[in-house]
Design an enzyme around this catalytic site. Sequence first.
Site, mmCIF file in Angstrom:
data_model
loop_
_atom_site.group_PDB
_atom_site.id
_atom_site.type_symbol
_atom_site.label_atom_id
_atom_site.label_comp_id
_atom_site.label_asym_id
_atom_site.label_seq_id
_atom_site.Cartn_x
_atom_site.Cartn_y
_atom_site.Cartn_z
ATOM 1 C CG HIS A 78 1.871 3.619 1.807
ATOM 2 N ND1 HIS A 78 3.121 3.205 1.417
ATOM 3 C CD2 HIS A 78 1.227 2.492 2.246
ATOM 4 C CE1 HIS A 78 3.236 1.899 1.617
ATOM 5 N NE2 HIS A 78 2.097 1.451 2.113
ATOM 6 C CG ASP A 82 -2.952 -0.783 -0.589
ATOM 7 O OD1 ASP A 82 -1.765 -0.609 -0.901
ATOM 8 O OD2 ASP A 82 -3.314 -0.942 0.593
ATOM 9 C CG HIS A 145 3.356 -1.334 5.185
ATOM 10 N ND1 HIS A 145 2.786 -1.683 3.989
ATOM 11 C CD2 HIS A 145 3.983 -2.460 5.616
ATOM 12 C CE1 HIS A 145 3.022 -2.928 3.700
ATOM 13 N NE2 HIS A 145 3.737 -3.432 4.660
ATOM 14 C CG ASP A 164 -0.679 0.755 4.990
ATOM 15 O OD1 ASP A 164 -1.767 0.849 4.405
ATOM 16 O OD2 ASP A 164 0.338 0.279 4.465
ATOM 17 C CE1 TYR A 196 -3.955 -3.012 7.238
ATOM 18 C CE2 TYR A 196 -2.391 -1.979 8.717
ATOM 19 C CZ TYR A 196 -2.925 -2.133 7.447
ATOM 20 O OH TYR A 196 -2.396 -1.414 6.405
HETATM 21 FE FE1 FEO Z 1 1.115 -0.554 2.749
HETATM 22 FE FE2 FEO Z 1 -2.365 -0.285 2.493
HETATM 23 O O1 FEO Z 1 -0.576 -0.383 1.922
#
Ligand code: FEO
Length: 407
Positions: A78, A82, A145, A164, A196
């Site tokens: 991803h 982050d 995500h 994620d 979350y």
């Molecule tokens: Fe969609 Fe933890 O980034």
Amino acid sequence: MKPIEIKPNIYWVGAIDWAIRDFHGYQTPRGTTYNNYLILDAEPVLVDAVKNNFSEITLKNIKQLINPSEIKHIVINHIENDHATALDKVMELCPKAKIYLTQKGKEGLERFFDLSKWEVVVVKTGHTLISGKKTIMFIETPMMHWPDSMFTYVKEDRLLISQDAFGQHLASTQRFDDEFIDNNNEWLLEDAVWDYYANILMPFGFIIKSKIEELIKMGIEIDMIAPDHGVIWRKYPDKVIKLYLDMANGKAEEKVTIIYDTMWNSTEHMTYSIAQGVRSEGLNCKVLKLRATPLSIVITEFWKSRGTLVGAPTLNNLAFPPVMQFLDYLRGLRPKNRIMGAFGSYGWGGGAVKEINEVIRKMGIELFEPGVEVKYRPSIEDEERCYQFGKEFARRVREYHKNFTSD
Ligand code: FEO
């Protein structure tokens, strides 16, 4: 910090962010972690790369196991900042490593780094990488995500590295689910999963459901789920998969949340009577004032509740702006399988309840019409109307809730 072995020769080498409280606008009162994993094999593989300001931490973790120059393959599941922005720091130490990611991942990562200097391999669902004794398979998971997202599955260990998905924004000294659940902290972990999902994955429920079904059809056996945030599902991977499926199918509690804001306390006074009306039907009722509660907590409480009432005073013939701001955010999350209603106070022309009802209608959410309005200040009679409104809403919530058999 020390790396932690999660499976034979597979290590968590991530970082814990104890201090973060605002994750791109999402309040994270419990902090978070940026997990990544090092697979030690004939050709070592690093899965994911953490956030740029934590590169030193992950590199120190890796160095306790191998010289980073030995890393032959880096998987980027991803590309969100982050999980990928430390990539250049890692690549400085292993510039010959191949980078594996989806086509969308490549297109996105090109906006962050000059990829021409690195060897990039675009993968699709079913492609595998043999690192030695381990077979590493990629599974595209677009919109879980971002469009670029994918899972990495280590066949011999039945380990799903899920970026994620199945994650939690939860900084902790514990790295595994059973360290919470077996110590009677289950509520904290489940709460973190709800939180979350509500704030990050709510719009993608139908994709989540079909992706889990696809994994089952592919015969993927899962012994452990290692997400990129929070704890690793070592003992209860089935539990979190079921919770995800239930949420995608509309799971909620048979309860009501009242979300409101107020200018001169009239709308606030209405909440007292409405909440009592709800409670008189035996349903739990939580009351949240918007400017006193972080928005991500409001969203989580909305998501947990089958019914939500939204209250606002009228300002310039429209609903009070903090309430519209909340509804805008909620609209983007595309909620489903919930029932909502509106209430509010006004001085002369009114307009707040009408505007809130329009937004609820546009979201495609079941609307409890017409709502209740009070002029200037709730009288004793108005309070009785509010009480009855709460009571009737609770009854409707109970009826509507019967549509969801999994609860
Ligand atoms: Fe969609 Fe933890 O980034």
